[in-house]
Design an enzyme around this catalytic site. Structure first.
Site, short mmCIF file in Angstrom:
data_model
loop_
_atom_site.label_atom_id
_atom_site.label_comp_id
_atom_site.label_asym_id
_atom_site.label_seq_id
_atom_site.Cartn_x
_atom_site.Cartn_y
_atom_site.Cartn_z
N GLU A 190 0.81 -1.21 0.00
CA GLU A 190 0.00 0.00 0.00
C GLU A 190 0.85 1.27 0.00
OE1 GLU A 190 -3.60 -0.05 2.14
OE2 GLU A 190 -3.53 2.08 2.64
N ASP A 191 1.97 1.23 0.69
CA ASP A 191 2.73 2.47 0.89
C ASP A 191 3.98 2.61 0.03
OD1 ASP A 191 0.88 3.14 2.74
OD2 ASP A 191 2.10 2.67 4.50
#
Ligand code: MN
Length: 492
Positions: free
Chosen positions: A89-90
């Site tokens: 996600e990051d």
């Protein structure tokens, strides 16, 4: 965070990969340790240059969460997935790359956590949608929830650097959603941590009050309990009962708080501020030990509970008895086998917990469909009925949301005008209408817990409407309106 004794040793500052490896080595294989090391190097590279709000480098968060689970002696694949849980996600690194390097099982765990995303509290509707996602993920693989709990516990522990509103939102969500799920899954330690950490952020004064009461109570009891445990140990031995461990267990703060509220804050009426836990080999030993305790000390009437014969709905098993102990003081004993003990601490996660010999405990039959249906009913029922939330201290409070998902804390029956002034005096002065959960409402409409409120402003408006004084509930709004209206009169 100050004052969080339970997690201070786990989330010590400057924790390093060495600490994690040492921990995994104590129960896992050398290959497990190698994978953990590789995952750390992989995640660190992926998160390179990212920092958390507190200023520390990002890798510290997955590392701390993984360490938390390693301390619980959780399956190394879970620990590895926790190290990687924020990578897709990051960062620019994809799940495919993770799969190439770490194989399908770890990847499926990371995928599960990623699918949940970062839940955002934005109005009840969307919130329930998010919750459903959580239940789906849970049903697919309960290990995803274990990682989510560790992630959330570390986030709660490091909330200090976030603005107040955001802290409130995360803490409330943890208290209302995560803790009940942990409870339903029988994960007592995790449930207690989630509750106590959230309690700290939501009601710091009450938290500190209860903490102080408990400390004072415990400091007067240490030596006394040592004596009691000594007597019991000897007596069990005399009776030929093999005792694995006897220890004192203090009640978690939030649970003590709830009890104190029910008992008019009289600590002497709470009998399990610290309970004596007796851990034995066999179920038969538990009943034998109960006999020994009752021969030593007289039991209190109606305080013997046999949760072995009749387990609690979440599977909790133990025998509880409260006795008039040494010098007539009242003490609660909790008698259980090692297996019951592990199950109480870890709940369904006990299945992925490695025992002292480094052996993974056998799987427990869990009928997921039924379990999940019940959890859903409980939690979602509560969500759609946010109005009469059962927790005492929310009674006179409501929490409503800005369209950005920030939580605003207001008194019961507050209106959109109160909400507007809470955000900014200018927004209050210029407000002309409000949308609640996407519907237009009048400005005197009482808001409800979980509402999402959007204020419509009239740019050229000079002063608030004095009629609002009849319906606003906050002092802040009342004072602003009075001031603006009075100034107007004086000028005339
Ligand atoms: Mn995370």
């Amino acid at each position: 965070m100050k004052n969080m004794k339970q997690v201070e040793d786990i989330f010590k500052p400057n924790i390093s990969i060495k600490d994690l490896l040492a921990c995994v080595k104590s129960y896992g294989s050398p290959e497990n340790c190698e994978t953990v090391r590789a995952a750390y190097v992989f995640a660190e590279k992926a998160h390179k240059g990212q920092t958390r709000k507190s200023g520390e480098s990002y890798i510290f968060h997955p590392l701390a969460a993984a360490y938390f689970l390693a301390k619980m002696r959780m399956d190394p694949n879970i620990v590895v997935a926790t190290l990687l849980h924020d990578v897709p996600e990051d960062t620019n690194v994809s799940l495919d790359e993770i799969e190439k390097k770490f194989g399908p099982d770890i990847t499926s765990l990371v995928r599960g956590v990623t699918k949940l995303g970062k839940l955002k509290y934005r109005g009840v509707e969307r919130y329930i949608e998010n919750l459903r996602k959580m239940f789906v993920a849970m049903a697919e693989d309960i290990r995803v929830m274990i990682i989510k709990f560790a992630d959330r516990i570390h986030n709660l522990y490091t909330l200090d650097s976030l603005p107040n509103k955001k802290r409130g939102r995360i803490a409330l969500e943890s208290m209302e959603i995560y803790a009940p799920i942990a409870n339903r899954l029988g994960m007592d330690e995790i449930k207690g941590l989630l509750e106590d950490l959230s309690f700290f952020h939501l009601h710091q004064k009450e938290y500190e009050k209860v903490d102080k009461i408990r400390d004072e109570y415990l400091s007067g009891r240490g030596a006394y309990l040592e004596k009691v445990m000594d007597i019991l140990k000897k007596e069990l031995k005399t009776n030929g009962i093999d005792c694995i461990d006897i220890h004192g267990r203090r009640k978690q703060l939030y649970s003590l708080y709830q009890k104190l509220v029910r008992k008019q804050w009289e600590i002497d009426k709470v009998y399990d501020v610290i309970a004596v836990r007796v851990i034995l080999k066999e179920i038969g030993d538990c009943y034998a030990a109960l006999g020994v305790i009752h021969q030593l000390w007289h039991p209190c009437k109606g305080r013997i509970k046999d949760y072995i014969a009749q387990p609690k709905p979440n599977g909790y098993k133990s025998i509880h008895t409260t006795v008039f102990c040494l010098d007539g003081k009242i003490v609660e004993f909790q008698i259980r086998t090692m297996e019951m003990h592990d199950e109480d601490e870890y709940g369904v996660a006990a299945h992925w917990h490695y025992d002292e010999m480094g052996v993974r405990l056998p799987p427990k039959e869990v009928s997921w469909v039924k379990e999940l249906a019940e959890i859903q009913k409980e939690i979602l029922g509560k969500m759609s009925d946010l109005n009469d939330m059962k927790i005492d201290f929310f009674k006179n409070h409501i929490f409503v949301f800005t369209p950005q998902g920030d939580v605003i804390d207001l008194p019961d029956e507050a209106t959109p005008v109160d909400f507007a002034y809470q955000i900014h005096s200018d927004l209050g002065d210029k407000c002309s209408g409000a949308r609640v959960n996407d519907h237009m409402v009048s400005l005197d409409t009482p808001l409800k817990n979980g509402d999402m409120v959007e204020i419509i402003v009239e740019k050229n408006r000079k002063k608030p409407n004095p009629d609002w004084l009849k319906t606003v509930k906050t002092r802040l709004a009342r004072e602003h309106i009075k001031n603006r209206v009075n100034n107007e009169k004086i000028r005339r």
